[in-house]
Scaffold this active site. Structure first.
Site, PDB file in Angstrom:
ATOM      1  N   SER A  70       0.837  -1.205   0.000  1.00 54.58           N
ATOM      2  CA  SER A  70       0.000   0.000   0.000  1.00 54.58           C
ATOM      3  C   SER A  70       0.872   1.254   0.000  1.00 54.58           C
ATOM      4  CB  SER A  70      -0.892   0.019   1.243  1.00 54.58           C
ATOM      5  OG  SER A  70      -1.603  -1.181   1.341  1.00 54.58           O
TER       6      SER A  70
HETATM    7  N1  SAH Z   1       0.527  -5.096   4.467  1.00 52.50           N
HETATM    8  C1  SAH Z   1       1.218  -5.505   3.269  1.00 52.50           C
HETATM    9  C2  SAH Z   1       0.336  -5.361   2.037  1.00 52.50           C
HETATM   10  C3  SAH Z   1       0.251  -6.636   1.295  1.00 52.50           C
HETATM   11  S1  SAH Z   1      -0.975  -6.757   0.028  1.00 52.50           S
HETATM   12  C4  SAH Z   1       2.540  -4.814   3.138  1.00 52.50           C
HETATM   13  O1  SAH Z   1       2.858  -3.936   3.957  1.00 52.50           O
HETATM   14  O2  SAH Z   1       3.294  -5.155   2.229  1.00 52.50           O
HETATM   15  C5  SAH Z   1      -2.157  -7.832   0.778  1.00 52.50           C
HETATM   16  C6  SAH Z   1      -1.677  -9.184   1.198  1.00 52.50           C
HETATM   17  O3  SAH Z   1      -2.805  -9.895   1.736  1.00 52.50           O
HETATM   18  C7  SAH Z   1      -1.142 -10.072   0.078  1.00 52.50           C
HETATM   19  O4  SAH Z   1       0.171 -10.458   0.375  1.00 52.50           O
HETATM   20  C8  SAH Z   1      -2.096 -11.276   0.055  1.00 52.50           C
HETATM   21  O5  SAH Z   1      -1.463 -12.498  -0.275  1.00 52.50           O
HETATM   22  C9  SAH Z   1      -2.618 -11.271   1.477  1.00 52.50           C
HETATM   23  N2  SAH Z   1      -3.882 -11.979   1.721  1.00 52.50           N
HETATM   24  C10 SAH Z   1      -5.008 -12.017   0.955  1.00 52.50           C
HETATM   25  N3  SAH Z   1      -5.956 -12.785   1.522  1.00 52.50           N
HETATM   26  C11 SAH Z   1      -5.416 -13.248   2.699  1.00 52.50           C
HETATM   27  C12 SAH Z   1      -5.878 -14.097   3.749  1.00 52.50           C
HETATM   28  N4  SAH Z   1      -7.099 -14.665   3.735  1.00 52.50           N
HETATM   29  N5  SAH Z   1      -5.054 -14.354   4.787  1.00 52.50           N
HETATM   30  C13 SAH Z   1      -3.802 -13.825   4.841  1.00 52.50           C
HETATM   31  N6  SAH Z   1      -3.299 -13.016   3.895  1.00 52.50           N
HETATM   32  C14 SAH Z   1      -4.092 -12.731   2.825  1.00 52.50           C
END
Ligand code: SAH
Length: 220
Positions: A70
């Site tokens: 993000s």
């Molecule tokens: N907070 C992160 C943003 C990652 S994008 C950062 O600072 O980089 C969102 C992430 O959510 C992705 O890596 C995706 O694989 C994960 N995601 C999606 N559904 C999920 C679930 N049910 N449980 C855990 N992670 C999930």
């Protein structure tokens, strides 16, 4: 990882990061604890080297595996909403990605549990976080839809993937007085929602329009 990558030069320097903090302030982030955390965590360490020079621009960046980190504003905003001006004890971060949000949360909370469904991304986050020796951050490979019952209750839950409904397990795992911050798909639009657990139940507020990857079930 070399310390020069950590301290940064030019576009990845402390000065560039402090300019980002000033921009966040101008954009309306006013929690000083959050602004300090954003100034301390070197975002460039969490993105691919080829993108490091763009790490402090206010943009989302690709992480690989079709996922994105993000924008600094969104991370700051979610952290500010999760804190609600209070010191946080234990926090659950769903969607570890590269681990940047977890590292920022570690500066404002005593303990951070971060759950990611994609094993290779979790491995990447582990590598990114290693050099900071953040013993207060624990990474877990799992489905965030289920939360982390063994570590509950949480003072805050921060979710980085958009849901169509609020996962009931997460509501259960929120402490009374705690806050959950998550993007929700409402009328084909994503909105950042804050759900506060009170002694009476749950109170929900809809905030900014946002753009997140979808929350997916199961692990890979
Ligand atoms: N907070 C992160 C943003 C990652 S994008 C950062 O600072 O980089 C969102 C992430 O959510 C992705 O890596 C995706 O694989 C994960 N995601 C999606 N559904 C999920 C679930 N049910 N449980 C855990 N992670 C999930």
């Amino acid at each position: 990882m070399s310390s020069s990558r950590h301290s940064g030069i030019g576009m990845t320097s402390q000065r560039t990061r402090l300019r980002m903090v000033e921009r966040l302030r101008d954009q309306g982030i006013c929690d000083e604890v959050v602004l300090a955390a954003m100034g301390e965590v070197p975002r460039h360490v969490f993105v691919d080297e080829a993108l490091a020079s763009r790490a402090y621009e206010d943009i989302a960046l690709p992480l690989g595996f079709g996922q994105t980190i993000s924008s600094p504003f969104t991370v700051a905003r979610m952290t500010e909403l999760a804190r609600g001006g209070m010191d946080l004890g234990r926090v659950l971060d769903i969607g570890t990605g590269c681990g940047y949000q977890a590292a920022v949360l570690a500066r404002v909370a005593r303990e951070v549990y971060s759950v990611e469904r994609l094993a290779p991304l979790l491995a990447k986050a582990r590598r990114n976080l290693r050099e900071f020796r953040l013993s207060s951050v624990r990474l877990r490979h799992g489905d965030g839809l289920l939360g982390l019952p063994e570590a509950a209750p949480f003072d805050a839950v921060v979710m980085a993937a958009a849901a169509t409904h609020v996962p009931p397990a997460l509501l259960d795992q929120l402490a009374v007085g705690g806050r959950m911050v998550l993007p929700m798909l409402i009328n084909r639009e994503q909105r950042l929602c804050v759900i506060e657990r009170t002694t009476q139940g749950y109170a929900e507020k809809q905030m900014d329009q946002v753009k997140f990857v979808p929350l997916l079930p199961g692990v890979e």
